[in-house]
Each structure stands twice: as C-alpha cells, then as structure tokens.
Design a protein around this motif. Sequence first.
Motif: not given
Length: 607
Positions: A78-81, A87-103, A312-315
């Motif tokens: 579970q830790l490895k998964e 490290k996934s680019a899609r998820i990193r971009k998601y969190f970058k925007l999710a935590n932004s003031s623009d969103l 992937d995000l739910k997981r």
Amino acid sequence: MSFKIFSLQLTGKIKPVSTIENRRKELANDYAEFQQTEASEELKAFLELDSWINSDEFKKKKKEIESLKFAGSLEENQLKEFQRLKKSARIRKYFKLANSSDLSKFENEKESQKMADFYALSEYVKEGQFEKEKKEIQSQVFKGSVEEKHWLDFRRLDKSAAFRAYNELEGSEKLKKHKALEQTDKFKKYNRLKNVSEQDKESKKEFVLLKRDAEIKAYFRFEKSKKLKLYHETVGSHDLTKYNELKEYISTDAFKKQEAFLKDKKKFEKSEACQKQQEYKKLAADSLVKFILKFEKSAAYKNYLDVKDSFDLKRYFELEKIIDSDEFKQQKVWLEDKKRWEKTEEFKKEQQHKQEQAKPEFVKYFKYQKSNDFDFLKNWEVVFEDDFTGKELDSTRWSTSSAAAEKLLGENYALPGDLNIFTNGKNLLTGKGLSISVKKEKSTGKVWQMPAGFVPTEFEYTSGLITTGSKFVMEDGILEAKLTFNPVKQVASSFYLAGDETAPRLNLLEMGAKNNVGISTLNGKGKIENSGLDILNLKKGSYIVSLEKSGASFTWKINETEIWQQNNSELNKPLQLNASSLVIEELSGSQIPVNFQIEWVKCYRKK
C-alpha cells in the motif's frame, strides 16, 4: 448431668452462636455472590475468553503474529502504491490547481449572480432573441397602426356637421330653453287655438297674437333649423355610440402612452432589449467574467476535472487515509517490531484473561465451584420460618391454643396439678423475637377432672403457648430455632414436635426442672418419661438448636455440633411445632416474670 456437653464446650466444639451466625451470613452472601457471578455476563464472557485463550486457534494465531514482518506485507504494498500515485504528473498538477487561489476564486464566483446574469444575457444576445425583439420594436410605428385607425375614425366623426351640431346642442341652454317652452301654458294654448274654427273669431284673434309672439316665433325657427335636425338624427344613432367609445378610448392613458411609443423614433434605445444588450457588453468586458471564461477553458482546469473523479485520485485518497491513520502507523511499527506480539489485541486478551482470572469474585467462584460448602444451600429449602418481628404473632403460621384444646373446648384448659392457665396470646410478646412470659397473676380457667369434666378454677399464674397446629406440619427435614438457654427449675419451658397428642413428642429443647433433648413418651401408668441427653452443663446463653428428622431416625445439634441421635417409629409421621412454658412449682417474686426467648424458627426440606 451430661459429661458430653461439658466436654464439647470445653474443647470448643460447640462454637459461639455469633460465630455460627456470622459464618452462615458470610456463606449466604458468598452463595448469593456465587449465584450472581455464575449467572453474570462477565463470567460468561470470561469463560468464553478462557476457552479461546486455551484453544488451538489462539495458539495458532499467536504463532502467526509472531512470525509476521513488514517486508512483503499488505502495508508495504500500500505504501509503494501511494508513493507511485503521489509522483504522477496528472495528480501533482491536480493538487497544484486544487490548492490555488485561482480555483478558489473560480469556484466561489462561477455560480455568482454576476456570472448567472452574464450567461443569461449571452444566450439572449447570441441566440437570436435580441434581434427578434429589436426588429419587432423598430417595426412598431403609429402610421398604419390600429391606434391611428381609431384616431382617424374619431377625427372623421368629430369634424362632421352632425357631430358638430350634436356637440354644440347637447346639454346647451338653448336646447333646454327650447324644450322648456313646450311645457308652458302659452305654448300649450297656442297648440290648442290653432285648430279652432273660423267662426270663433275671438279665439282666432288670440291665436294670431300668439303666433306673432317672439318666443313662439323663435321656437319654430329653431325647430325647423338644420342644426336641430342633425342633432335629432345623431341622438341614439350607432355613430353616436361609436363616437363616444372612440372618444373614451383615445382619451385613456394607455392609448396616449402607446401613441407616444409608436411615434417615438428612439423607442429602441429606451427598450429593455437595448438595456440587456448594453448590460451584456458591460459584463463581457468585466475582469471577473473574463477570468472565469478564460479559466474554464484552461488546460489546467481540464486536467483538474479529468482527475477529480478519476479512479487514481480516489485510490490516492483511500491510500492516504490508510497510511495517515494511526492504525496503519501502528501496524507498520509492530510489523517491524520484534516484540509485536505484546502490542496485539490478542496479547491484550491474554493479559485480560490473566487479570480477570485473578478477580476476587472469579477466584471465589472457582474456589467454591469444586467445593461442597454450598451443598446445604443448594440441597435444602426453607418451607417454614418466622423471626417474630411483627407487632403481633402471625396468625397465619401459629395458633395460641393447643390442638387438644381446639378439639375439646375451643380454648386452653389445664390438667390436674397445673399451676398456670395458658392464655390466648396475652403472655406472648413479639417484635424482637418471641418471648413466652410466665406471670404471677390471678386468672380463671378450666381444669379437666374426672368424672366432672371441665371445672372452672382460679390460677395464680398465667403463661402462653404457640403451635402450628394444622397450619403447618413438618415431615422429613430439619427444624432449627435460636433459643435462649436460661433454665428456671420451677418452670418447664420446651420447644417440641408432636402430633395431636402431647406424647410421644420430640423435644428440640426442654429446660427447667429437666434440661434435655430427646423424646418424651407415656409409660404404662400414663406418666411422661424422657429419654435423651441431659444438657444441664450447657452454659446459659443463645444457641441454635436443630433437629433433623429422617423417617424414624432423629439427630440433634447445638450450634451445628451433633450431640444426640435417637430412633422412634411412633414419630415417623407429620408433626406440629409447639413451644410453651409450664409452671410446675411455686415461684418467688424475684423470679417473676420468667421468659422463654425464641429469636427465630426455620424448617427445611430437601429440594
């Protein structure tokens, strides 16, 4: 004098009654606690726990836990998964925007009233509704309109000779004066004289004068005028109705407003459609609206939406929750810990088992479980008891007249030589046990004398007795009573078991001139003889005296120590409980009253 009683007391085998009662109370409390523990959910749970702790399943579980390790475990996977997803680019971009003031700004404003207005106006302007309304507004002019037609119709009627005459005469003084003349005597006389014959020269002369009258001449000039003719043609005509309707219609505010609107060359600029178009242009140029529209089409926001509901995000969140949980961290620690067993629930249960096993109630329970200490309480039950704490003797248990007296006379009587008469309860005191009191007082009673029968006699002493009679009879079982041993040789106080006759009988205890336990019988001469154990050496005080009846075999005990056994087949039958005090010699004044104390009585039988 019995050496046996002396020896038993000397060696301490007859224990103090307080010791017996305290031990009985303690044993009864322990038995109640034993039963409570035995029926408790706590014991049930402990026995289940005990069974589990000693089961092969538990031992196997313990061995498995001790052999576990973190490498290759579910937790490691579970830790490895989670780290891969993190490290996934899609998820990193998601969190970058999710935590932004623009969103945050977008989410807060996308459904604001301003955006709602913009989208509604955009649809209005771009979907053709605006152009449709614009053309419709610009096509509305006064010329050729319904309003113009009504206005022209009114103008045509208003300028006609007929309506000019109507408007001039309707309600005028001239018309009123013209009509008023018709009602005058002069006018009526004129009309009457114009038809008289030529021979009536006076009337004719008068008629000529009236004909020349200025008012009458003026009347006929007006009556023959074209203007009055037109007026009469107009009154009541369809045109007059239409004229009035049109006049009323074009005078309304609604008509005037519509007329002004149709004639207004800047009507579109004043319209709601034009205002909506201007508002749309203003909103389209607004910085917030531009931001929302631009953000909504951005690649970052598209990625955000794609990832937001993805597996992937739910997981990721599922694994993050698992890995951040205290349970996972503890699991990882104990999998890596060589002493992991001590940190398991099973170990806690094992320790719980040890702790509960040492609980006083469980220790006591298991101690008694394998003993015979409760055998009496388990195998015997109380079938009759009385502690005499009531204000009066319990009449449902006891009678105060002997069985013989009830049958023969219905009241107590004495035998020849008796010094006292038994009263009907007067000499009994309850509240703190029972006291049968012998008193020196004159009382009248009856004595059985042959051949006279029952003879009234005066007695110097009174006493009392109790009997269960037909209310209760004892068969096989145990009779116990707590009695005060304090013999007075002039008074025979006894607690005994008997049938309807006074002999034979079983003396639970007799004291006074004779102090014994045993059996009283009648000899061939009708005299009572006692066989049993002399207890004169018994120290004064309270004792628990018991008698066990088993068929024709009888065993006596004092404070639970066996003192005597005896057999008698005549007494192998149901027996009544009796207690009384009988005066057999004169008493001195200092000895009065003599009290026979019975604190309580109990009868048991085997369950």
